[in-house]
Design a protein around this motif. Structure first.
Motif, short mmCIF file in Angstrom:
data_model
loop_
_atom_site.label_atom_id
_atom_site.label_comp_id
_atom_site.label_asym_id
_atom_site.label_seq_id
_atom_site.Cartn_x
_atom_site.Cartn_y
_atom_site.Cartn_z
N ASP A 239 0.85 -1.18 0.00
CA ASP A 239 0.00 0.00 0.00
C ASP A 239 0.89 1.23 0.00
OD1 ASP A 239 -2.80 -0.88 0.02
OD2 ASP A 239 -2.25 -1.89 1.88
N CYS A 240 0.32 2.34 -0.43
CA CYS A 240 1.12 3.55 -0.64
C CYS A 240 0.49 4.72 0.12
CB CYS A 240 1.19 3.88 -2.13
SG CYS A 240 1.63 2.47 -3.17
N PRO A 241 0.53 4.68 1.45
CA PRO A 241 -0.09 5.76 2.23
C PRO A 241 0.70 7.06 2.07
CG PRO A 241 1.18 4.32 3.67
CD PRO A 241 1.18 3.68 2.31
N GLY B 68 -5.39 5.54 6.60
CA GLY B 68 -6.11 4.27 6.70
C GLY B 68 -6.58 3.94 8.09
N GLY B 69 -6.00 4.59 9.10
CA GLY B 69 -6.45 4.41 10.48
C GLY B 69 -6.27 3.00 11.02
N GLN C 236 -4.15 -0.71 9.94
CA GLN C 236 -3.17 -1.35 10.81
C GLN C 236 -3.54 -2.80 11.11
OE1 GLN C 236 -0.25 -0.02 11.42
NE2 GLN C 236 -0.88 1.82 10.29
N ARG C 237 -4.85 -3.05 11.30
CA ARG C 237 -5.27 -4.44 11.52
C ARG C 237 -5.02 -5.30 10.28
NH1 ARG C 237 -9.83 -1.88 14.02
NH2 ARG C 237 -11.07 -2.29 12.14
N ALA C 238 -5.32 -4.73 9.12
CA ALA C 238 -5.08 -5.46 7.87
C ALA C 238 -3.59 -5.71 7.68
CB ALA C 238 -5.65 -4.68 6.69
#
Length: 277
Positions: free
Chosen positions: A130-132, A138-139, A143-145
């Protein structure tokens, strides 16, 4: 789908959903999909949203690695596509090719996540990423993912990462060089050998280009060679006419994406350190 995303022994069982070339959505277990599916050849399993009022919308990146376009949904994602496209260890790229699903052990609910990017490495392993735009993008859900995807990828010898944006100067230099990534900029036959000879020892960019020929014709070939790694320079400082350039006689096997993710600099070669492609 929901019936299959059940608890395993101490970890979530992961299912995948992706679209075939015929446009049919297919489901496989994660381990089976990782072993058999060419994610680099898949179309996005879901489209990037167009958000009214947002300055940036979906676009396309032409990949020098694959010779095909890869869709992106943000400026941060385009930057990471650019970095991966320049990595000599990357052989394939695609955007949002797969959805991963699992049952959350804490509340029994089925969760899902679509990583923004997939990259295939030369050894056959894969990177889901992913490219935050910032570490908090994403909150809690992201983080859970992240924890689930990291464990799932590690189990099959892959990696999942949230890619950090490169330093501002590095990104600006890469954007400039990326403008010359197409093979049409490599110049006429023989110019590559001439550049390697002229820049055999560190030499200012403008001076070396003028020694080969008309700078208007030679400079695109210099920038293309810098993109490909045939020439090398420090990208930690703004690229200018006095920047020291030298031939990269022995390419590093260490990928650009891996080094940036480790928090290191970018693009130091024989002129001032270690360089990759």
């Amino acid at each position: 789908m929901e019936q299959q995303a059940v608890k395993g022994r101490g970890e979530a069982v992961i299912e995948t959903a992706f679209a075939t070339a015929a446009g049919q959505v297919t489901q496989l277990s994660w381990d089976q999909a990782a072993a058999t599916v060419r994610f680099e050849d898949l179309a996005p399993v879901s489209a990037f949203p167009v958000v009214p009022g947002r300055r940036w919308g979906p676009g396309w990146w032409w990949s020098a690695t694959t010779g095909r376009h890869v869709v992106h949904g943000s400026a941060a994602m385009r930057t990471q596509l650019m970095v991966l496209d320049r990595d000599p260890d990357v052989t394939g790229l695609s955007a949002r090719p797969v959805r991963l699903l699992w049952r959350d052990m804490s509340d029994g609910r089925v969760r899902s996540w679509v990583p923004q990017l997939f990259a295939r490495h030369a050894d056959g392993t894969g990177l889901l990423a992913d490219c935050p735009s910032s570490p908090t993008t994403g909150g809690d859900r992201a983080q859970r993912a992240r924890m689930v995807l990291e464990a799932a990828c590690a189990r099959v010898g892959w990696a999942y990462r949230r890619l950090e944006p490169p330093p501002t100067v590095v990104a600006a230099n890469l954007r400039w060089l990326a403008g010359y990534r197409h093979p049409r900029n490599q110049g006429p036959p023989g110019i590559g050998a001439a550049l390697a000879e002229v820049f055999a020892a560190p030499r200012p960019l403008a001076d070396g280009a003028a020694a080969v020929g008309d700078p208007l014709q030679v400079l695109p070939a210099v920038y293309h060679a810098l993109w490909c790694g045939h020439l090398t320079t420090s990208l930690d400082e703004p690229l200018h006419e006095e920047a020291l350039i030298c031939a990269d006689a022995e390419r590093s096997g260490e990928g650009v994406e891996k080094r940036l993710g480790a928090g290191g600099g970018q693009g130091r070669g024989e002129c001032g350190g270690r360089h990759t492609r």
